[in-house]
Structures are given as structure tokens and as C-alpha cells.
Design an enzyme around this catalytic site. Structure first.
Site, PDB file in Angstrom:
ATOM      1  N   ASP A 112     -19.077  23.638   6.603  1.00 42.48           N
ATOM      2  CA  ASP A 112     -19.313  23.508   5.176  1.00 42.48           C
ATOM      3  C   ASP A 112     -18.114  22.798   4.550  1.00 42.48           C
ATOM      4  O   ASP A 112     -16.962  23.188   4.789  1.00 42.48           O
ATOM      5  CB  ASP A 112     -19.474  24.889   4.537  1.00 42.48           C
ATOM      6  N   ASP A 220     -21.133  20.679   0.076  1.00 45.03           N
ATOM      7  CA  ASP A 220     -21.532  21.526  -1.042  1.00 45.03           C
ATOM      8  C   ASP A 220     -21.545  20.732  -2.351  1.00 45.03           C
ATOM      9  O   ASP A 220     -20.586  20.005  -2.651  1.00 45.03           O
ATOM     10  CB  ASP A 220     -20.546  22.694  -1.133  1.00 45.03           C
ATOM     11  N   GLU A 279     -25.735  18.779  -0.012  1.00 47.86           N
ATOM     12  CA  GLU A 279     -26.415  19.693  -0.935  1.00 47.86           C
ATOM     13  C   GLU A 279     -26.372  19.074  -2.319  1.00 47.86           C
ATOM     14  O   GLU A 279     -25.293  18.753  -2.825  1.00 47.86           O
ATOM     15  CB  GLU A 279     -25.739  21.063  -0.951  1.00 47.86           C
ATOM     16  N   HIS A 352     -27.994  30.904   2.119  1.00 47.68           N
ATOM     17  CA  HIS A 352     -27.096  31.903   1.541  1.00 47.68           C
ATOM     18  C   HIS A 352     -27.181  31.970   0.020  1.00 47.68           C
ATOM     19  O   HIS A 352     -26.686  32.927  -0.577  1.00 47.68           O
ATOM     20  CB  HIS A 352     -25.657  31.599   1.952  1.00 47.68           C
ATOM     21  N   ASP A 353     -27.803  30.974  -0.609  1.00 45.36           N
ATOM     22  CA  ASP A 353     -27.940  30.947  -2.066  1.00 45.36           C
ATOM     23  C   ASP A 353     -29.337  31.335  -2.539  1.00 45.36           C
ATOM     24  O   ASP A 353     -29.611  31.300  -3.748  1.00 45.36           O
ATOM     25  CB  ASP A 353     -27.631  29.544  -2.604  1.00 45.36           C
TER      26      ASP A 353
END
Length: 581
Positions: A112, A220, A279, A352-353
Site C-alpha cells: 500500500d 491510496d 484507488e 478494509h474500507d
């Protein structure tokens, strides 16, 4: 071998720039995956101990959520040192061992990458904050108070943008008398990508990780890097204190320039085996075509949010609405069609979100296993690269947390405080609204067995284990042929072996049907029909081609599949060979 034709082995990713089309990615949220030392927090050695499990599942790539040094204000997405591992997760030596273990099993590691912002405890920000004259002052976004307002008072913020984590995006720094920008937590100041020194430092860090053996990055909120330098006010909706209009920083004026520069400085000379995933909240199909067109040298694929925002009432996840299958199909079909000729899709139900997929889109009660398999089948047989979020392959569900004290997510805690203390809303009603879509649902520990703490830790877990671990766990499923885990294994095997799944065209069927998801895939005379029942009621199905009733059943979630009509939460995929052309 099935009638689909000759199996295709895994491609040599170093030679094939499109290797990821037949790959499957598994996301690990490390603090909730496996704890090796009993401190209640998952770690790298816990992951190393489960590599054979991942290899058995058959995935090609592991995406590792942040393990860098961090104060953990946002569970690691606030980074204080990009070139070290936080001690709660282990050490750089542990990470090297993880990379080696994955590579030995034919898997890749994607890290990430969080470079829209750092932690406020990063040395870069400490130096930036030290003085208005600091050489790193403009590594971040600093601005004086709004003209005519006393610095540090309500309304004096440089603009009216709203933070994703409630309140304004500006934090007042008393020492220098100015504000710094933070789109997320006040402890996550935004880097100023207009400054070429910032970009060079980020590229140097990325190259350092790739030299260490990392195989790429999931980036991210990467489409937030380029802000409108004017930082102008945005329109306010009725009742808003701060504007949620994101046009000041979503896909800003220099975003393509920045990503193309990143490609030149980091990826261009390293060959085809790396993965670049962006993302991108609020990205459009048209934007994604530009970002993922191979000829432009930016990204391999994007994470878009359109389909997971459809059940947000009034545009807010804290006002959950009703999801209509017709809207979901229309959204996903638009992305399938939009990226058909250029670019590539990421396929996901959860991460995870997001809350647990089977609780959100399926039935996490009586038909949990059936609906978990149905969701997996529909997702994996689209055109794009599928992502499996840890525990999804077991059919893990949302959890009833009870009071606010059971929650850990900063987004939840900030919203609860703002809604109850700031707006005076009923705490019970706020908790009820939080329950379905909050991020803590996805962050409960992976359920390895039916023992204490589901085999996740010998200590006290950092967040509670779901009580249903006695019924839903890996030990029960890995050797059971009819398990959710086994179904995922088969889907992954089929993607590796059948070119039609990775490369075939996509045609949506029955777009107006309120319960049935139907589409075909076709490549070189091989054709698939995919049907999924998104309801607990039987459904009559007419796809306009009776010949499909006699086609070979490639995969289903019931022991038999006598026809095209669907039983509750049924999934079926049929295969036939047709005349090419």
C-alpha cells in the site's frame, strides 16, 4: 479438462505486460490477519505462518495494507517513516522474509502506497511545521486565515472544504499562525505535489522498495494528489457547514502529468512484472480510460467506488439506503463497456474500507454460504482483475458491535462525536445508522478456527472477534469440498485456465430484472453464461436463447443445476462452444 479448450498456464509476468488479467489479488489488513506474538495485533510473522493457506487458495498477488512506521491514528494510513516497518508488525527482516516466502510460492507482494498525505509525526512535516522559513514549508499546504477573520476562530479556515473524517480540512497551527490542509485526519497533513522536491522524494522511496523486491503498489487516494492551487471555496449543500464538493482535488489539473512522471521515474525501466493500482474515489469511467490506457503509461487499473456508493442514502454512508439490483447492474455494466477497448477493471465487493460483502449484498443468515458463493461467482467472472478481501473466501460477516466503545475506526468515532455532541442526535439512532456500512465490520480478526479468539491471537485482540467464529472459520472449510473456500479455489483455478474469463468480451443480459444478474462472456468460439439470483426467492429466467439449458454446467453453488430457473441465491455458470466469428 472442460470443453473450454486448451488450458492456459500462468503467464510469465516479466514478459507479459498484461499478466494481471488472469491474476487474482488477495488483500491482507495486517493488524487483523494473524498475530504471532500474542499482543493482540496481527503482524508480519503471523502472515508468514499462513502463506501455505494463501498458496492453497491459489491467489497470485498479496496486497498488504500499510505496515510502515506510524502513530496508528488511521491504522497505518498515517505514515511517519516510509522506509521502515512499525514494531507492532515486526521488522524489515520480517518483511524481507515475507517477500521471499511469497516469491518461493509463485506469488507477488504489492505494498500500500500512501503519498497523498503523511503522518504529522513524519520528519518532513516536523521540519515543515518548525518555521515559515523552513526549506520544507511548502512540502505541505500551508495557508493564512481567511481575510477579515481572526486566525484560529470558527470560519477563519482558508476555505470551506469538508474532511472525510468530519469537520474542516484545515488545522490551525498556533506556533506559526497558519493552517495546514488535511483531507482526512488532522494527523494526516496533505503533501504538496506541486513541489518537485516532494515528487522526487516519493519516487526515490518507491524505487527503494522495488529494489528490495516488492512487486508494485496499490496507491491510496492517488487521484487526490493534484489540488486546484487556488484552493477556492466549493458550493455548500443545504445544511452543510463545510462543503463535500470534491472538485477542488478529485482528478486535479496535473494528475495525469504526475502519474506519467511517476511511471518514467519508477516503473518504465523495470519490465512488465510490476503492478500499479490506483484507488480513486469519485473517478468516472471516462477518467479511468485515461488512467489505465497502456499507451499513456500511468496505471494498470483503478479502484472505483461507484457501485459501493449506491446504497448510501442522500449521498451519505451514515444514512444507509436500499440497493436496487438494476442500479448495481447498470453501474457495473457501464464500467465493463467503458473499459472494453482500452484500460482495465478492478473487481471487488469488499475491502478494509467496506463492510462484509455477504452482509451487504447477500444473506448472512440462512443462506450465507449460498449467497457468498453466488457473489464470488458473479464478481470473478466479470472482465477485470478480482480482489479477495481477507475472510471473504470464508464468507465472514458483519458484526454487531453494541456501544460506541467497541468501535476502533477513527471515521466512526469522529462521526459519532460530531453527530451526538455537535448535532445533538440520539446516540441509539446514530449507532443504528453506523452499523451496516462502517469500516470496523471488515476489520474484525480473521477466523482461523473455533478456538479462543478464533485462532487469531493468544492475547486480547485489538478489536473484538465476531462471535460466529465457531461456525465460520478456515479450519472447518479448507478440507471441505462444498465450502465457500473451495468455491473460491475453483473460481481462481478457472480464471488461470480459461482464456475466456480473462480476455473474453462481456454482454449484460436482463438489465431490468430486479433479482437476477445475468451476462455472457465470449472468446474465440467459447461462450459462458453466468446467472446469479440476488434474492431468497426462486426466479424464472429467460435469457432469450433456449440452447443454454443444455449447455455444460461449469460451476454452481447447488449440487445440481437442472435448468436455467434459479433457486434462492443460486449461482450457475454454463459453457458451450459456438461458431467463431
Amino acid at each position: 479438462m472442460t470443453a473450454a479448450g486448451t488450458a492456459r498456464p500462468h503467464t510469465d509476468s516479466a514478459a507479459d505486460p498484461q499478466w494481471f488479467r488472469s491474476a487474482v489479488v488477495y488483500q491482507i489488513y495486517p493488524r487483523s490477519f494473524a498475530d504471532s506474538d500474542g499482543d493482540g495485533v496481527g503482524d508480519l510473522r503471523g502472515i508468514i505462518g499462513r502463506l501455505d493457506y494463501l498458496h492453497r487458495l491459489g491467489v497470485d498477488v498479496v496486497w498488504l495494507s500499510p505496515v510502515y512506521r506510524s502513530p496508528q491514528d488511521d491504522n497505518g494510513y498515517d505514515i511517519s517513516d516510509y522506509r521502515d516497518v512499525d514494531p507492532i508488525f515486526g521488522s524489515l527482516a520480517d518483511l524481507d522474509e515475507l517477500i521471499e516466502g511469497l516469491h518461493a510460492r509463485g506469488m507477488k507482494l504489492v505494498m500500500d502506497l500512501v503519498v497523498n498525505h503523511t503522518s504529522d509525526e513524519h520528519p518532513w512535516f516536523a521540519e515543515s511545521r518548525a518555521s515559515k522559513d523552513s526549506p520544507k514549508r511548502d512540502w505541505y499546504w500551508w495557508r493564512p486565515a481567511r481575510p477579515g477573520h481572526e486566525p484560529g476562530t470558527p470560519g477563519a479556515e482558508p476555505n470551506n472544504w469538508a474532511s472525510f473524517f468530519s469537520g474542516p480540512v484545515w488545522e490551525f497551527d498556533e506556533a506559526s499562525g497558519e493552517y495546514y490542509l488535511h483531507l482526512f485526519s488532522r494527523k494526516q497533513p496533505d503533501l504538496n505535489w506541486e513541489n518537485p522536491e516532494v515528487r522526487r522524494a516519493v519516487y526515490a522511496m518507491m524505487n527503494w522498495w522495488l529494489d528490495r523486491g516488492v512487486d508494485g503498489f496499490r496507491m491510496d487516494v492517488i487521484n487526490f494528489l493534484s489540488k486546484d492551487p487556488a484552493l477556492a471555496d466549493r458550493p455548500l449543500a443545504q445544511g452543510e457547514l463545510y462543503s463535500h464538493d470534491r472538485s477542488g482535488y478529485v482528478c486535479g489539473p496535473r494528475i495525469h502529468e504526475f502519474l506519467q512522471e511517476m511511471h518514467r521515474e519508477v516503473f518504465a525501466e523495470r519490465g512488465a512484472g510490476l503492478l500499479r493500482v490506483g484507488e480513486m474515489p469519485s473517478v468516472t469511467v471516462e477518467d479511468a480510460v485515461l488512467f489505465t490506457d497502456p499507451a499513456r503509461g500511468e496505471l494498470d487499473m483503478v479502484f472505483q467506488f461507484e457501485h459501493v456508493n449506491l446504497d448510501h442514502g442522500n449521498g451519505s454512508k451514515w444514512q444507509p439506503g436500499t440497493l436496487r439490483l438494476t442500479e448495481l447492474k447498470a453501474s457495473l455494466n457501464r464500467w465493463q463497456e467503458g473499459l472494453e477497448e482500452r484500460g482495465w477493471n478492478s473487481l471487488y465487493w469488499g475491502n478494509h474500507d467496506q463492510p462484509r460483502a455477504v452482509s451487504r449484498f447477500g444473506d448472512d443468515g440462512e443462506h450465507r454460504e449460498l449467497s457468498a458463493k453466488m457473489l464470488a461467482g458473479v464478481q470473478h467472472l466479470h472482465r477485470g482483475t478480482p480482489y479477495v478481501y481477507q475472510g471473504e473466501e470464508l464468507g465472514m460477516t458483519n458484526m454487531a458491535f453494541g456501544g460506541i466503545d467497541a468501535h476502533r475506526d477513527i471515521e466512526v468515532l469522529n462521526h459519532y462525536r460530531e453527530a451526538t455532541d455537535g448535532l445533538g442526535l440520539d446516540p441509539v439512532q446514530v449507532l443504528e445508522a453506523i452499523a451496516p456500512l462502517n469500516r470496523d465490520n471488515a476489520r474484525t480478526p480473521v477466523q482461523w478456527d473455533a478456538g479462543p479468539n478464533a485462532g487469531f491471537t493468544t492475547g486480547t485482540p485489538w478489536i473484538a472477534v465476531n462471535p460466529n467464529a465457531a461456525e465460520i472459520n478456515a479450519a472447518d472449510q479448507v478440507d471441505r469440498d462444498d465450502s465457500v473456500f473451495a468455491f473460491y479455489r475453483e473460481l481462481i483455478r478457472l480464471r488461470h485456465e480459461l482464456p475466456v474469463i480473462a480476455d473474453g468480451d462481456f454482454t449484460m443480459l436482463l438489465p431490468e430484472h430486479e433479482a437476477v444478474y445475468a451476462f455472457t462472456r465470449r472468446l474465440d468460439g467459447t461462450e459462458l453464461l453466468v446467472l446469479g439470483n440476488f434474492s431468497g426467492e426462486p426466479q424464472r429466467v429467460d435469457v432469450g436463447d433456449p440452447g443454454w439449458a443444455d449447455a455444460e454446467v461449469l460451476l454452481g453453488n447447488y449440487p445440481d443445476s437442472p435448468g436455467l430457473d434459479l433457486r434462492p441465491w443460486e449461482f450457475t455458470c454454463r459453457l458451450r462452444t459456438v461458431a467463431a466469428g
